[in-house]
Design an enzyme around this catalytic site. Structure first.
Site, PDB file in Angstrom:
ATOM      1  N   CYS A 158       0.828  -1.197   0.000  1.00 14.09           N
ATOM      2  CA  CYS A 158       0.000   0.000   0.000  1.00 14.09           C
ATOM      3  C   CYS A 158       0.872   1.261   0.000  1.00 14.09           C
ATOM      4  O   CYS A 158       1.617   1.499  -0.935  1.00 14.09           O
ATOM      5  CB  CYS A 158      -0.969  -0.063   1.185  1.00 14.09           C
ATOM      6  SG  CYS A 158      -2.400   1.015   1.051  1.00 14.09           S
ATOM      7  N   HIS A 159       0.822   2.078   1.047  1.00  8.73           N
ATOM      8  CA  HIS A 159       1.653   3.271   1.161  1.00  8.73           C
ATOM      9  C   HIS A 159       3.017   2.965   1.789  1.00  8.73           C
ATOM     10  O   HIS A 159       3.843   3.866   1.931  1.00  8.73           O
ATOM     11  CB  HIS A 159       0.957   4.341   2.010  1.00  8.73           C
ATOM     12  CG  HIS A 159      -0.227   4.976   1.362  1.00  8.73           C
ATOM     13  ND1 HIS A 159      -1.455   4.348   1.289  1.00  8.73           N
ATOM     14  CD2 HIS A 159      -0.385   6.176   0.750  1.00  8.73           C
ATOM     15  CE1 HIS A 159      -2.314   5.136   0.673  1.00  8.73           C
ATOM     16  NE2 HIS A 159      -1.700   6.254   0.330  1.00  8.73           N
TER      17      HIS A 159
END
Length: 197
Positions: A118-119
């Site tokens: 994800c991030h």
């Protein structure tokens, strides 16, 4: 556990999950549980030993998660592999902490496997370890990855030697399965790019 990895593929392996407040809860708990089911010892490392506030998305607070060690009290030498979960706030907090960034860099210097979802790759950018590598991530940070020298693809899981990346929680089945495979393989040759140059 969706991948049924109830084996001892990772017996004797020690894995750090590096996270702080704002982490996406399932991106901590799912890899932790799958890695433990595969035989690994998994510890949550954070900026302090205080419990961290996890999130469901970026708006809804979820559970507090207990921390095992502060990043200032550990070294990459203590672990065989590293996982960097996402959530928008979590990697933003990690990438401005020099101890966290140095901890991440040390895994790459040693050729130890790392997973980021994800991030999570935001912290990899700050550590200067994505140049010349192929990754995936949450869509909103793909330009940041390209600007840092990475090749970015839109796939559920990407493995560039010892670096495993995925896009979001929907990819956790593939992400966790690939983590177990790569972490079982252990160290890889050190890449002469980014922080290892």
């Amino acid at each position: 556990m969706a991948n049924d990895a109830a084996s001892n593929d990772l017996a004797g392996r020690r894995v750090a999950i590096l996270a702080t407040d704002g982490v996406e809860q399932v991106e901590v708990t799912r890899p932790r549980d799958d890695l433990r089911a595969a035989g690994a010892t998994v510890e949550l490392v954070s900026l302090s030993t205080d419990p961290i506030q996890s999130m469901n998305g970026d708006i809804t607070p979820s559970d507090k998660i207990d921390v095992d060690k502060a990043v200032t009290d550990v070294s990459a030498d203590d672990y065989d592999a590293l996982v960097l979960p996402g959530g928008t706030i979590n990697p933003d907090g990690l990438r401005v902490n020099s101890d966290a960034v140095s901890f991440v860099q040390a895994f790459f210097h040693a050729g130890k496997p790392v997973g980021a979802i994800c991030h999570g790759p935001w912290t990899l950018i700050e550590a200067d370890v994505v140049r010349g590598r192929t990754l995936t991530s949450f869509p909103s940070i793909r330009t940041d990855l390209r600007n840092a020298g990475a090749t970015v693809v839109d796939e559920e899981v990407v493995c560039d030697e010892a670096l495993v990346t995925s896009r979001n929680p929907d990819d956790l089945d593939a992400f966790c399965a690939k983590l177990i495979e790569e972490f079982a393989e252990g160290r890889h040759p050190v890449r002469a790019a980014g922080a290892t140059a």
